[in-house]
Design a protein around this motif. Structure first.
Motif, PDB file in Angstrom:
ATOM      1  N   CYS A  61      21.525  29.097  26.129  1.00 15.23           N
ATOM      2  CA  CYS A  61      22.484  28.699  25.089  1.00 15.23           C
ATOM      3  C   CYS A  61      23.921  28.990  25.512  1.00 15.23           C
ATOM      4  O   CYS A  61      24.787  28.121  25.409  1.00 15.23           O
ATOM      5  CB  CYS A  61      22.133  29.428  23.787  1.00 15.23           C
ATOM      6  SG  CYS A  61      23.209  29.035  22.408  1.00 15.23           S
ATOM      7  N   SER A  62      24.193  30.192  25.996  1.00 16.04           N
ATOM      8  CA  SER A  62      25.570  30.566  26.343  1.00 16.04           C
ATOM      9  C   SER A  62      26.119  29.697  27.473  1.00 16.04           C
ATOM     10  O   SER A  62      27.294  29.313  27.453  1.00 16.04           O
ATOM     11  CB  SER A  62      25.648  32.043  26.722  1.00 16.04           C
ATOM     12  OG  SER A  62      24.823  32.303  27.838  1.00 16.04           O
ATOM     13  N   GLU A  65      26.843  26.182  26.026  1.00 15.13           N
ATOM     14  CA  GLU A  65      28.036  26.187  25.172  1.00 15.13           C
ATOM     15  C   GLU A  65      29.319  26.311  25.983  1.00 15.13           C
ATOM     16  O   GLU A  65      30.290  25.602  25.712  1.00 15.13           O
ATOM     17  CB  GLU A  65      27.918  27.285  24.123  1.00 15.13           C
ATOM     18  CG  GLU A  65      26.864  26.949  23.075  1.00 15.13           C
ATOM     19  CD  GLU A  65      26.674  28.020  22.028  1.00 15.13           C
ATOM     20  OE1 GLU A  65      27.288  29.113  22.137  1.00 15.13           O
ATOM     21  OE2 GLU A  65      25.901  27.775  21.081  1.00 15.13           O
ATOM     22  N   SER A  66      29.351  27.188  26.989  1.00 14.04           N
ATOM     23  CA  SER A  66      30.574  27.338  27.779  1.00 14.04           C
ATOM     24  C   SER A  66      30.852  26.080  28.612  1.00 14.04           C
ATOM     25  O   SER A  66      31.999  25.652  28.739  1.00 14.04           O
ATOM     26  CB  SER A  66      30.509  28.579  28.666  1.00 14.04           C
ATOM     27  OG  SER A  66      29.495  28.458  29.624  1.00 14.04           O
TER      28      SER A  66
END
Length: 146
Positions: A61-62, A65-66
């Protein structure tokens, strides 16, 4: 192992100039993704035609998103629209840090038809369907290359 997510989005092409310049910019996008994605555990596929990009990103996820924040700030993309973002159990593009598909005549016809039918208006286009189109083009081109 971190939880796996999948993001499917569309964006309008904002690259101006002739065909050679556009092709060079798309290659620049691909080179950056192929360089930056492996350390982030991202995989995916990109399809491009003169009017739009369609992309699938898979990974933590991270990282998604980034990476998507960077894509949103990239002036080559406009009117970004997330069609799907969900948790998944397996990667569909595990072989590719960023595959570039739709270069075959069949792939161009399928993706170009999508753009023509929607008139670049993606209201009602579902992320799951776009994911299936990209996956099917990838599988077709991978089979042809083998």
């Amino acid at each position: 192992m971190s939880t796996l997510y999948r993001l499917v989005y569309l964006s309008k092409n904002r690259i101006s100039g002739g065909a050679a310049h556009v092709a060079a910019e798309v290659q620049s996008i691909l080179a950056a993704a192929q360089r930056n994605n492996p350390p982030l555990e991202l995989t995916g596929a990109l399809i491009f035609n003169a009017g739009m990009f369609a992309q699938v990103l898979e990974g933590p996820c991270s990282a998604i998103e980034s990476t998507f924040e960077k894509i949103q700030q990239d002036p080559r993309h406009g009117d970004l629209e997330v069609l799907a973002y969900y948790q998944t159990t397996e990667r569909a593009f595990h072989h590719w840090s960023m595959g570039y598909f739709g270069q075959s005549r069949q792939g161009q016809d399928l993706f170009g038809h999508l753009a023509k039918v929607t008139g670049f208006n993606t209201d009602g286009l579902e992320g799951t369907r776009l994911f299936e189109i990209i996956r099917d083009i990838a599988l077709e081109e991978e089979t042809r290359a083998a």
